[in-house]
Design an enzyme around this catalytic site. Structure first.
Site, PDB file in Angstrom:
ATOM      1  N   TYR A   1      37.045  46.789  46.093  1.00  0.00           N
ATOM      2  CA  TYR A   1      36.419  47.935  46.751  1.00  0.00           C
ATOM      3  C   TYR A   1      37.338  49.149  46.783  1.00  0.00           C
ATOM      4  O   TYR A   1      36.882  50.281  46.785  1.00  0.00           O
ATOM      5  CB  TYR A   1      35.914  47.559  48.148  1.00  0.00           C
ATOM      6  CG  TYR A   1      34.543  46.930  48.056  1.00  0.00           C
ATOM      7  CD1 TYR A   1      33.419  47.722  47.902  1.00  0.00           C
ATOM      8  CD2 TYR A   1      34.394  45.554  48.022  1.00  0.00           C
ATOM      9  CE1 TYR A   1      32.163  47.160  47.747  1.00  0.00           C
ATOM     10  CE2 TYR A   1      33.143  44.985  47.860  1.00  0.00           C
ATOM     11  CZ  TYR A   1      32.022  45.791  47.726  1.00  0.00           C
ATOM     12  OH  TYR A   1      30.784  45.248  47.556  1.00  0.00           O
TER      13      TYR A   1
ATOM     14  N   HIS B   1      32.962  42.833  53.937  1.00  0.00           N
ATOM     15  CA  HIS B   1      33.210  42.186  52.649  1.00  0.00           C
ATOM     16  C   HIS B   1      34.362  41.186  52.706  1.00  0.00           C
ATOM     17  O   HIS B   1      34.799  40.680  51.673  1.00  0.00           O
ATOM     18  CB  HIS B   1      33.476  43.237  51.574  1.00  0.00           C
ATOM     19  CG  HIS B   1      32.257  44.044  51.230  1.00  0.00           C
ATOM     20  ND1 HIS B   1      31.125  43.467  50.723  1.00  0.00           N
ATOM     21  CD2 HIS B   1      31.986  45.367  51.350  1.00  0.00           C
ATOM     22  CE1 HIS B   1      30.206  44.414  50.534  1.00  0.00           C
ATOM     23  NE2 HIS B   1      30.696  45.568  50.908  1.00  0.00           N
TER      24      HIS B   1
END
Lengths: 747, 747
Positions: free
Chosen positions: A274, A427
């Site tokens: 990410y 996440h």
């Protein structure tokens, strides 16, 4: 810290130069490109192969799109579907067309952008929310605002390149009927998308900010930098389980994202997959701000953190340049990604011209068409390229760098990663003290990554699959300890987010490198500490990895320590049974996705196993306690849509109180399918014995084939260099000073 | 047939030249190297990079061995073990040392050979049979005579290089006490090794023949060429299930091996993996015979068959240069193997200087240190290299070329292989009409290969594992039809060996390539015919593969048609159930090694499935009949030692009488983990319908997404070009002439 010093100098210099340039160039482009930069690029054409190739590729792509004709379809599809992919291709193409217009002066590129924007401005007022209802924040052109923000980030750059070429009337229309309302939509109308601390919001901030900079719309720029005022909310979560907590003015926005997203070392709490995604809006908006609002001195913000973050990202890769798949991450994402093409060149240009970065840029095979890309291409053309020097490093987590870390040890061809960072929000995976091991060929001990095929529509539209929750995030899916069958933090994100792992020591001495950390919160009444060392042993062809997992816990605890080895099982030293029918290993916490292919009641002092990945051999040697079991697992049970890879693993199971799991991992030998000649295909470890284990110490002794002996002693709670330790061993006192001692014993 | 003509010319020329050279050079070396050849190599040193590099590598290897010192241990181990690998290294090193002595003139290389041979001559008389009792023909230095023959093949070459350098007395001792008795041992004393038709015996013949040539021992040479007289035996089998039938004088021996092992096209009935292994003794002994017995004109024997065989071998590879793993074969064996380094250079030098072979030699990165290698290095240095032109070809099997064949179709990036050859003796698999499909990335539809890790001691000493018999050879392990749960020929090698598949047609027209063959013997009362076509369809990005498997069989037959796809299942168009517990699919015939992961009762007209290998997408579309089932399989059941790969497959199951299985296979789209952008990820086939099926015809119609239609009609029993066909279809008569018709229909 040489790099940082150079970086500061470079950035200060850059800031001064930009201030001049801004005052002297009032015209467009002045967002990512500048008039001077464009001049420089034009005069370099035909002289720098890498830059020329990058221009040629962009030309080819854009010319093909121009040839194919403009299509601005009514939004309909999810990611992977036609309308989604078309609008995505449109913004990428417009951005490139803008740059090409500036570099080549060919009007067809400007015309293409204008024509396309005219179609968008006609359609925009007719659009309600996107028809797909899956997102917490539905967009206009796309199913989620995130993609609409992507569109603004790229399209702003295109718009800047044609801004003063477009006639006044059209420009006014675009500003008033497309860009300003679009920016308002993804901000004011979607506060849960825009006003939180999250990578999604970073894209939102950048999109709104960049278009604000182009239109000289100070209100939008201010909103991008500081968010907008709104009543705060908390305890909301998004589709991925991430926090949707709303932030108010100056609590959110771009600067707050920088404040909160990165540690002082440039580590991003969601992990490198990410971070890669987020780096583009961070850097491209920063570039725009550096050009148009030099007074912010954004590239020096928090000690030059954005550039430092790129270097942190580069260091979170294996020998193939692929990011460590920590947390939700699709494996294979690498330094070759689009986002990194911009990021690495910026890090080179604004971060002190590290010649090692040029080797990464060469491998990328292209440069961004801007000042950074030009500087990189020049550096390469001047023969400055050197190999990037990967080093062992601990990257702290948390805005202040005091919330855990990941430890990266590198030695010869080995890379060991241990995670004792923050959870990583929505996440994040429940994998405290988990580790990954790589060699030059790739994965040796793997992390599963996420259960997702990004953008591949066959698989539920390319989004996260339900097994991402039921398998990939669970503790049993990682190379770390499961106590009493339940995942860390009882699998609660909010609870996990509150605390982090606790770094203990991180050494990178020449022959001994150690990372040791504690996890005190994952389970009630359980304290865990993992100590991993890479040691040089003269008798072995490769460095050896020592793994000591200490647990303080009530008696009767059941421990499962999984190991996801990559390759085919060659042999073990223990008798085992395989099962003639397969059942899932459990009903929840991820166990329901594991088949038990076989099991062994462990005997003797050690369990040993060798596996083979088609090129090299790998062995584990683990200490056995009476009653230990070994389970041979295969991922794939309860997988109704074939979403899981059928990868193998083993689980070392033990029931008892406080204990230590002691293992060594060894890379050895080789094989070649054309010569069929194996070399060094057996382990060189004859025996591994725990000489001492207690709350405060663990000492192991290693005996090689040939009977040479090594001893590794470690103090779990006293890390003072001056401390002297003397504890009982089976053959008398064990003595040493300092936190660790590694030595060859007299035979 | 241009190549063959050139070959003849070249060989004749060569023969003349050699006759001269033999007469003019009575001294050594004159086996593989010649005095002239050595002169030529010496004068080329420093001028040809590839040749120089090959010399340098050989030097490095041999110097390291000389440095390490000679070790001639008492034989003890199986393959993979120390004594086995040491003796193997010894003969490789001696052979290289011999060449280096000749090329460099440095005596240390000759001394090394002599010293080592002196150790062998001391040890030899003390040796009984090798202590390991696994082989049908135990060796002296090795567990099987085969490896002893290897030793003689290589050591003979070394001996030739130092023959007249060694003093008379030593030479006499070596001849009398080592080489002659060793040659007698592997021949006279092991007739079942030496006097049969088999790749093992080829090594035996070559070993005995080469040492005979060196020692000018005509008796040995004669024995090598023609075997020796012995009472014939039959119905014996070796460890691998191969025939041990003994042959008498002139029925066996090297010339008989050439007569019986290869078809006129150079195809070797055991398949390319073993052909590769056998090519070395075939070619190296042929080279020795060409030099020392030019009157045999061995390289022109059977129309230059040995060189033709190398070309056949080159053509049995995928885009990575790896051999098709037909029959027992370890995957990954390739044109880069040691044996092919010699073979391809010989094919270049003696086979008409095909410049395409130079690209393969460049990829090998080394040349043999002899005339062929020198010629190849010169060709490459002169810039003659061209890409090798792989073409579609049918390679007939059987000594007379009338016992079946394998058909290889190549189109764009696709390679399709269909097998309708002989069984392939003890290493054969029961896979009549099976196929393999490759694209540029590698396997699309795979053959399992053998269950074996060659030379990897962990796995039962590196030999064939029991799952090779219980799984890899069975029909269900291949992409072909199983009738009534039993393998072809009731899994009896002797029965299978008696017949072959029956080629029907092989076309390589521009837009349509077809291979069609029948199998009439695999099952009683069952006639099978498979017709596979690669067709160009303008709407598709890649050629399409059509697969029509016709069966004539009694009603109530149960058909299982497996397909071993390579990759991860993305989606299917049918509802299916996966199983919460796994059971083996059966109890025998290989079914016991398959887990049933899921199943579907097929509905509608078509079954469709897409899979993904990480880079491209692949789809199958199959016609469905009422009552058809689909089973999702996973290899790995009843695998107590983890010897099997956990590869996926599907089985299309049907019960009924005569029928046709109609499918198309499609390669489409792409994906890249760095860009995460998928392209063309869905099948372009909307529908596949059988318009007609009967004993004599099959006609299918293909409808693309977008509704374009194509029709493929095929005549199963009348292949005359002049025949006109008119048969019933659902919408009136279907008419065409010739064996096939492929056309786009008017919309």
């Amino acid at each position: 810290m040489r790099i940082v010093v150079t970086l500061l100098t470079s950035c200060l210099f850059f800031t001064c130069k930009q201030q001049e340039s801004t005052s002297s160039s009032s015209g467009y482009p002045n967002l990512i490109l500048t008039k001077e930069g464009v001049e420089s690029m034009r005069s370099s054409l035909g002289k720098l192969p890498l830059f020329d190739r990058s221009v040629a590729v962009a030309r080819q792509e854009v010319d093909a799109e121009i040839e194919a004709g403009i299509d601005v379809p009514k939004p309909k599809d999810l990611a992977g579907g036609y309308t989604h992919e078309r609008h995505k291709a449109n913004f990428f193409t417009m951005q490139k067309a803008g740059v090409l217009f500036q570099i080549t002066g060919e009007e067809k590129y400007a015309v293409y952008i204008k024509d396309m924007l005219l179609e968008y401005v006609e359609m925009f007022p007719t659009l309600g929310k996107h028809p797909a209802t899956r997102s917490y924040a539905r967009g206009k052109l796309f199913w989620q605002c995130l993609n609409d923000a992507n569109w603004l980030v790229y399209t702003s750059q295109a718009y800047d390149c044609v801004y003063d070429w477009i006639d006044d009337e059209t420009r006014k229309k675009l500003n008033a009927e497309l860009f300003r309302p679009y920016a308002d939509y993804i901000s004011i109308e979607n506060p849960r998308f825009f006003n939180r601390l999250h990578n999604h919001s970073t894209w939102g901030n950048a999109g709104v900010g960049l278009i604000g900079l182009v239109m000289n719309d100070e209100e939008l720029v201010d909103r991008a930098l500081y968010a907008f005022d709104i009543e705060r909310e908390s305890d909301l979560i998004d589709n991925d389980g991430g926090s949707l907590n709303l932030m108010g003015y100056k609590e959110g926005g771009f600067l707050a994202q920088i404040d909160h997203s990165f540690s002082p070392d440039g580590y991003y709490t969601e992990g490198p997959y990410y971070q890669r995604y987020a780096m583009y809006p961070f850097l491209i908006f920063a570039q725009g701000l550096a050009n148009k609002k030099p007074e912010l001195d954004i590239l020096n913000y928090r000690d030059g953190l954005l550039i430092k973050a790129v270097n942190a990202l580069v260091n979170q890769t294996n020998a193939q340049g692929e990011f460590f798949p920590i947390n939700d991450a699709q494996k294979g994402m690498s330094l070759r990604s689009r986002e990194l093409v911009n990021a690495v060149s910026m890090a080179y240009h604004y971060g002190g011209n590290d010649p090692g970065l040029l080797s990464i840029i060469e491998d990328q095979g292209r440069v961004p068409l801007n000042d950074s890309g030009l500087a990189s291409a020049k550096g390469i053309d001047a023969g400055k390229t050197q190999d990037y020097q990967y080093k062992s490093m601990e990257l702290t987590d948390g805005a202040n760098g005091d919330e855990g870390a990941i430890g990266i040890l590198r030695s010869a061809d080995l890379t060991l990663v241990m995670k004792y960072a923050k959870h990583g929000m929505g996440h994040g995976h429940f994998d405290r003290l988990g580790f990954l091991l790589y060699d030059d060929l790739g994965e040796v001990i793997q992390d599963y990554g996420s259960v997702r095929w990004v953008n591949i529509e066959h698989k539920d539209g390319g989004g996260y699959l339900k097994e991402n929750h039921s398998w990939a995030k669970e503790t049993i899916a990682h190379n770390t300890l499961v106590v009493n069958k339940d995942s860390h933090f009882d699998r609660k994100v909010k609870v996990a987010d509150r605390t982090s792992g606790t770094p203990y020591v991180f050494f990178t001495d020449k022959d001994v490198q150690i990372v040791s950390a504690k996890e005190l919160n994952a389970y009630a009444d359980v304290a865990m500490q993992r100590t991993m060392a890479i040691v040089q042993i003269e008798e072995l062809e490769n460095p050896l990895v020592i793994d000591l997992f200490s647990v303080q816990a009530p008696t009767g605890s059941r421990y499962d320590l999984p190991l996801y080895y990559v390759g085919e099982l060659m042999s073990t030293n223990q008798e085992y049974q395989t099962n003639t029918g397969l059942k899932p290993l459990g009903r929840e916490s991820g166990y329901q996705h594991l088949w038990a292919e076989g099991q062994a009641e462990l005997k003797e002092n050690n369990f040993k196993m060798t596996w083979f990945n088609g090129k090299k051999f790998y062995s584990i040697t683990s200490c056995v306690r009476r009653g230990d079991e070994l389970i041979f697992t295969r991922i794939g049970a309860n997988d109704p849509n074939f979403n899981l890879r059928r990868d193998p693993g083993i689980i070392h199971r033990r029931t008892g109180g406080s204990t230590v799991f002691a293992s060594v991992y060894e890379v050895h030998g080789q094989y070649n399918y054309s010569s069929e000649i194996p070399e060094n295909l057996f382990t060189s470890i004859n025996d591994l014995t725990v000489l001492h284990e207690s709350k405060d110490y663990v000492v192991v002794q290693l005996t090689l084939v040939g009977d040479k002996k090594y001893r590794f002693a470690f103090s779990l709670n006293d890390k003072k260099e001056s401390s002297n330790h003397a504890i009982d061993g089976p053959n008398g006192q064990l003595e040493w000073s300092g936190v660790y001692d590694f030595k060859k014993l007299d035979s």
